[in-house]
Design a protein around this motif. Structure first.
Motif, short mmCIF file in Angstrom:
data_model
loop_
_atom_site.label_atom_id
_atom_site.label_comp_id
_atom_site.label_asym_id
_atom_site.label_seq_id
_atom_site.Cartn_x
_atom_site.Cartn_y
_atom_site.Cartn_z
N ALA A 11 6.78 -8.45 -3.54
CA ALA A 11 5.85 -9.43 -2.62
C ALA A 11 6.33 -9.03 -1.14
O ALA A 11 7.60 -9.33 -0.77
N GLU A 12 5.36 -8.88 -0.34
CA GLU A 12 5.53 -8.67 1.23
C GLU A 12 6.32 -9.96 1.88
O GLU A 12 7.07 -9.77 2.66
N ASN A 13 6.23 -11.07 1.37
CA ASN A 13 6.86 -12.48 1.82
C ASN A 13 8.10 -12.77 0.99
O ASN A 13 8.60 -13.90 1.38
N SER A 14 8.74 -12.12 0.10
CA SER A 14 9.77 -12.18 -0.61
C SER A 14 11.18 -12.01 0.23
O SER A 14 11.22 -11.64 1.24
N ALA A 15 12.05 -12.89 -0.14
CA ALA A 15 13.43 -12.59 0.56
C ALA A 15 14.14 -11.06 0.78
O ALA A 15 14.45 -10.87 1.82
N ASN A 16 13.83 -10.65 -0.23
CA ASN A 16 14.05 -8.79 -0.11
C ASN A 16 13.43 -8.37 0.72
O ASN A 16 13.91 -7.43 1.60
N HIS A 17 12.05 -8.35 0.88
CA HIS A 17 11.34 -7.71 1.66
C HIS A 17 11.38 -8.37 3.51
O HIS A 17 11.56 -7.19 4.20
N LEU A 18 11.73 -9.55 3.27
CA LEU A 18 11.91 -9.94 4.69
C LEU A 18 13.04 -9.44 5.49
O LEU A 18 13.24 -9.16 6.34
N ALA A 19 14.08 -9.50 4.35
CA ALA A 19 15.45 -8.83 4.80
C ALA A 19 15.49 -7.54 5.10
O ALA A 19 16.04 -6.98 6.24
N TRP A 20 14.72 -6.58 4.56
CA TRP A 20 14.39 -5.30 4.87
C TRP A 20 13.72 -5.08 6.16
O TRP A 20 14.00 -4.12 6.93
N LYS A 21 12.93 -5.82 6.60
CA LYS A 21 11.92 -5.92 7.57
C LYS A 21 12.90 -6.08 9.02
O LYS A 21 12.74 -5.53 10.14
N LYS A 22 13.92 -7.00 8.72
CA LYS A 22 15.03 -7.33 9.90
C LYS A 22 15.92 -6.13 10.01
O LYS A 22 16.91 -6.07 11.05
N MET A 23 16.07 -5.09 9.06
CA MET A 23 17.05 -4.10 9.19
C MET A 23 16.38 -3.30 10.32
O MET A 23 15.34 -3.16 10.40
N SER A 24 17.24 -2.28 10.91
CA SER A 24 16.96 -1.23 11.81
C SER A 24 16.45 -0.24 11.26
O SER A 24 17.02 0.14 9.72
N PRO A 25 15.61 0.59 11.87
CA PRO A 25 15.09 1.86 11.12
C PRO A 25 16.29 2.68 10.61
O PRO A 25 16.19 3.44 9.47
N ALA A 26 17.46 2.77 11.43
CA ALA A 26 18.52 3.64 10.76
C ALA A 26 18.99 3.01 9.44
O ALA A 26 19.32 3.80 8.68
N GLU A 27 19.12 1.75 9.50
CA GLU A 27 19.46 1.19 8.38
C GLU A 27 18.26 1.26 7.14
O GLU A 27 19.20 1.51 6.04
#
Length: 115
Positions: A11-27
């Motif tokens: 899900a786009e609004n899941s904890a895993n996905h939200l954490a992913w979006k907070k990562m830098s492009p390099a991460e």
């Protein structure tokens, strides 16, 4: 041998996905590289149990109910049909799967195919 449907949820609004979006492009890039290596290892170990790879699913779905047809974001990302001796064994195949260990996926649902 029994067959099982494995549905990858994301899900786009899941904890895993939200954490992913907070990562830098390099991460994100580094996680992707590690994830693909882990996925190759997973496929080498369990690939012979994949009966059918349904591939990726669309990001929108149609829900049909007594009130009509509604388009909503999908929470399903991919599906496979696998073989295993039992439902428990089928579930164990996906323990620590790269889908949610490295990638921003949420889980893998395992359902027994009844026919």
């Amino acid at each position: 041998m029994p067959k099982y449907l494995a549905i990858f949820t994301c899900a786009e609004n899941s904890a895993n996905h939200l954490a992913w979006k907070k990562m830098s492009p390099a991460e994100q890039s580094e996680r992707m590289k590690s994830g693909y290596l882990a996925l190759d290892q997973w496929l080498e170990k369990y690939g012979d149990q994949i009966e059918f790879d349904g591939g990726s699913l669309g990001d929108r779905t149609k829900i049909v109910d007594p009130n009509g047809i509604h388009e909503v974001p999908s929470q399903k990302g991919r599906f496979l049909i696998i073989t295993a001796e039992s439902h428990e064994q089928a579930a164990q195949i996906f323990s620590n799967h790269p889908h949610f260990v490295f990638f921003p996926g949420d889980a893998v649902e395992i359902l027994e195919c009844q026919n």
